[in-house]
Write a protein that holds these residues in place. Structure first.
Motif, short mmCIF file in Angstrom:
data_model
loop_
_atom_site.label_atom_id
_atom_site.label_comp_id
_atom_site.label_asym_id
_atom_site.label_seq_id
_atom_site.Cartn_x
_atom_site.Cartn_y
_atom_site.Cartn_z
N MET A 1 18.01 98.53 -17.76
CA MET A 1 19.34 98.65 -17.20
C MET A 1 19.90 100.00 -17.63
O MET A 1 19.83 100.38 -18.78
CB MET A 1 20.22 97.51 -17.71
N ARG A 2 20.50 100.71 -16.69
CA ARG A 2 21.13 102.00 -16.99
C ARG A 2 22.60 101.91 -16.64
O ARG A 2 22.99 101.29 -15.67
CB ARG A 2 20.47 103.10 -16.17
N PHE A 3 23.42 102.56 -17.46
CA PHE A 3 24.84 102.65 -17.16
C PHE A 3 25.35 103.99 -17.67
O PHE A 3 24.71 104.65 -18.47
CB PHE A 3 25.64 101.48 -17.76
N ARG A 4 26.52 104.36 -17.17
CA ARG A 4 27.12 105.64 -17.54
C ARG A 4 28.59 105.41 -17.86
O ARG A 4 29.31 104.78 -17.09
CB ARG A 4 26.99 106.62 -16.37
N VAL A 5 29.03 105.90 -19.00
CA VAL A 5 30.45 105.82 -19.36
C VAL A 5 31.18 106.90 -18.55
O VAL A 5 30.87 108.08 -18.68
CB VAL A 5 30.68 106.03 -20.87
N VAL A 6 32.11 106.48 -17.73
CA VAL A 6 32.85 107.39 -16.87
C VAL A 6 34.06 107.95 -17.61
O VAL A 6 34.31 109.15 -17.60
CB VAL A 6 33.31 106.68 -15.57
N ARG A 7 34.80 107.07 -18.27
CA ARG A 7 36.01 107.48 -18.99
C ARG A 7 36.36 106.40 -20.01
O ARG A 7 36.13 105.23 -19.76
CB ARG A 7 37.16 107.66 -18.01
N ALA A 8 36.93 106.81 -21.13
CA ALA A 8 37.36 105.86 -22.14
C ALA A 8 38.77 106.20 -22.58
O ALA A 8 39.16 107.36 -22.63
CB ALA A 8 36.42 105.90 -23.34
N VAL A 15 32.71 102.00 -17.06
CA VAL A 15 31.30 102.36 -16.98
C VAL A 15 30.80 102.16 -15.56
O VAL A 15 31.29 101.30 -14.84
CB VAL A 15 30.42 101.56 -17.97
N GLU A 16 29.84 102.96 -15.20
CA GLU A 16 29.21 102.85 -13.88
C GLU A 16 27.89 102.09 -14.06
O GLU A 16 27.06 102.47 -14.88
CB GLU A 16 28.94 104.24 -13.33
N VAL A 17 27.74 101.00 -13.31
CA VAL A 17 26.54 100.18 -13.34
C VAL A 17 26.15 99.90 -11.90
O VAL A 17 27.01 99.59 -11.07
CB VAL A 17 26.80 98.83 -14.07
N ARG A 26 26.65 92.31 -17.46
CA ARG A 26 27.69 91.36 -17.86
C ARG A 26 27.15 90.33 -18.86
O ARG A 26 27.81 90.03 -19.86
CB ARG A 26 28.25 90.63 -16.65
N SER A 27 25.98 89.80 -18.61
CA SER A 27 25.45 88.79 -19.53
C SER A 27 25.12 89.40 -20.89
O SER A 27 25.32 88.77 -21.92
CB SER A 27 24.22 88.10 -18.94
N PRO A 39 31.83 88.91 -29.12
CA PRO A 39 31.06 90.14 -28.89
C PRO A 39 31.91 91.39 -29.07
O PRO A 39 33.13 91.36 -28.92
CB PRO A 39 30.60 90.01 -27.44
N ALA A 40 31.25 92.48 -29.41
CA ALA A 40 31.95 93.76 -29.61
C ALA A 40 32.34 94.38 -28.27
O ALA A 40 33.34 95.07 -28.17
CB ALA A 40 31.07 94.72 -30.39
N ILE A 41 31.56 94.14 -27.24
CA ILE A 41 31.83 94.68 -25.90
C ILE A 41 31.96 93.50 -24.94
O ILE A 41 31.12 92.61 -24.93
CB ILE A 41 30.68 95.58 -25.42
N VAL A 42 33.03 93.51 -24.16
CA VAL A 42 33.26 92.45 -23.20
C VAL A 42 33.63 93.07 -21.86
O VAL A 42 34.47 93.95 -21.80
CB VAL A 42 34.40 91.52 -23.66
#
Length: 66
Positions: A1-8, A15-17, A26-27, A39-42
């Motif tokens: 799985m690849r994703f990209r952080v667009v802005r924080a 993130v772009e998925v 998501r899972s 979880p740390a990320i939701v």
């Protein structure tokens, strides 16, 4: 799985998925590593475009500055 952080902004991030990887992302993000603690990320929202996502980030920034 690849994703990209667009802005924080603060504790929020956009993130772009790819659509094909979205269920897997998501899972993975919504389950704590030990299966018990929070979880740390939701994942909270899903947008088809960045317009709504950027507004959501601005709202987080405005709340943090109060």
């Amino acid at each position: 799985m690849r994703f990209r952080v667009v802005r924080a902004e603060g504790r929020r991030a956009v993130v772009e998925v790819s659509n094909g990887d979205l269920p897997l992302a998501r899972s993975a993000w919504n389950v704590a590593p030990d299966g018990r603690a929070a979880p740390a990320i939701v994942s909270r929202r899903t947008w088809g475009t960045l317009v709504g996502a950027k507004k959501w980030l601005r709202e987080a920034g405005a709340q943090a500055r109060r």
